[in-house]
Design an enzyme around this catalytic site. Structure first.
Site, PDB file in Angstrom:
ATOM      1  N   GLU A  93       0.825  -1.203   0.000  1.00 38.09           N
ATOM      2  CA  GLU A  93       0.000   0.000   0.000  1.00 38.09           C
ATOM      3  C   GLU A  93       0.863   1.258   0.000  1.00 38.09           C
ATOM      4  O   GLU A  93       1.896   1.311   0.663  1.00 38.09           O
ATOM      5  CB  GLU A  93      -0.898   0.040   1.240  1.00 38.09           C
ATOM      6  CG  GLU A  93      -1.881  -1.097   1.329  1.00 38.09           C
ATOM      7  CD  GLU A  93      -2.765  -0.978   2.556  1.00 38.09           C
ATOM      8  OE1 GLU A  93      -2.508  -0.078   3.389  1.00 38.09           O
ATOM      9  OE2 GLU A  93      -3.701  -1.772   2.679  1.00 38.09           O
ATOM     10  N   CYS A 332      -3.874   2.950   7.369  1.00 37.86           N
ATOM     11  CA  CYS A 332      -2.902   1.886   7.121  1.00 37.86           C
ATOM     12  C   CYS A 332      -3.520   0.496   7.142  1.00 37.86           C
ATOM     13  O   CYS A 332      -4.116   0.077   8.126  1.00 37.86           O
ATOM     14  CB  CYS A 332      -1.787   1.957   8.160  1.00 37.86           C
ATOM     15  SG  CYS A 332      -0.510   0.723   7.922  1.00 37.86           S
TER      16      CYS A 332
END
Length: 350
Positions: A93, A332
């Site tokens: 990510e 996150c």
């Protein structure tokens, strides 16, 4: 045919110069390739049109080291969350966070994370491997190219624990600073804290911004939220942070995720203030972004403000950081976790 020792993005300018000479080209071609990689966004030798065509065709199979965008989610605030597919098929990510005066990139340092913080989506997927330095730099280049804007700030707050991958993180920091041109103080390394690692980072004498994910004012509560903290007493962590300040001359930022009814009460703020008295520090309060895997909740605005006021009353520098891109699952680990069934087909199991 001379083999490429590594993806070209992983090579320094001197290394690129040496490599290109092994392929029969003059030394100055190394600088040309370097410019294509970092200034022009080339993702293949074929795209480097000022290099000889025959040479490009002959060496087209050499890896560049760039990822592929697997998915992009865009939030109403224009934050963009990317899932990037690496050369081995694994997914990481990266988040691009624009504002009126800057473009910040939140980068991952590992595929997955071993820390298993029980309020974090990334930790639920486990740890797979460390990222190489060029895979970290690639994230910044990707966001820069996607936004058509120079990246001004980078925060190592994505997937993974940066201090468990310290050599590659430091190498990436040096590249981002010296090659990409981002000032060290605009680069933030964040950690939950690991025995011995903070002092190792201090000994590098970097001028980066250093952030520690604290999340609790005492050892008992902290290790209930961060299982790895049981091996690192809070008093020792704070002592290492003080040593970091003394060694580098840079203050420490403490990140504190506020969890409703868990660590957000005035008594917690008072205890935290006592722990940080006389410390060259700044506290970032982060209201929690709920994820499906756990039951923690976000505090009310009144609770957030009350906690901040207690710290401020004790003359501790404090700010509230509202996470960007919540609507895009950009906190996150959330986007990757939301696609975990699809990713399970791509990610080897340990």
């Amino acid at each position: 045919m001379a083999p490429s020792p590594a993806p070209l993005l992983s090579l320094s300018l001197p290394e690129l110069t040496d490599w290109v000479q092994t392929t029969g080209q003059p030394a100055y071609r190394g600088k040309q390739i370097h410019q294509w990689l970092y200034q022009k966004g080339a993702r293949s030798l074929t795209a480097m049109t000022d290099l000889p065509k025959v040479w490009r065709e002959k060496n087209v199979h050499y890896p560049i080291g760039r990822s592929v965008i697997d998915h992009c989610a865009v939030a109403p605030d224009h934050t963009r969350k990317y899932l990037l597919r690496l050369a081995d098929g694994l997914i990481i990510e990266t988040v691009g966070i624009p504002s009126s005066k800057r473009l910040t990139v939140c980068v991952s340092s590992q595929v997955g994370c071993a820390m298993d913080c029980n309020f974090c989506a990334t930790g639920k997927g486990g740890f797979i491997r460390n990222l190489e330095s060029h895979e970290i730099v690639d994230q910044v280049l990707t966001v820069q190219e996607e936004f058509h804007e120079r990246v001004s700030n980078v925060v190592f707050m994505g997937m993974g624990e940066p201090l468990l991958n310290l050599p590659q993180v430091v190498k990436a920091v040096e590249c981002l600073n010296q090659v990409v041109g981002i000032g060290q103080r605009a680069l933030t390394i964040s950690t939950v804290g690991l025995p011995g690692k903070i002092r190792q980072l201090a000994d590098r004498h970097l001028q980066v911004t250093f952030a520690v994910s604290l999340h609790a004012p005492n050892q008992t509560l902290r290790q209930s939220l961060i299982p790895s903290a049981r091996h690192y007493p809070l008093e020792q962590l704070l002592a290492d942070c003080r040593a970091y300040v003394e060694t580098t001359g840079r203050r420490v930022t403490f990140e504190y995720v506020l969890l409703a009814g868990v660590n957000d009460q005035p008594v917690h703020a008072e205890e935290l203030a006592q722990k940080l008295r006389g410390f060259q520090t700044h506290v970032n309060l982060i209201p929690y972004n709920p994820i499906s895997e756990v039951d923690y909740q976000r505090p009310t605005e009144a609770q957030i403000n009350q906690f901040a006021q207690v710290l401020s009353d004790h003359r501790i520098a404090v700010s509230v950081r509202y996470s960007r891109g919540v609507q895009a699952d950009a906190a996150c680990g959330q986007l990757r976790a939301s696609r975990k069934e699809e990713l399970a087909e791509l990610t080897p199991m340990a």
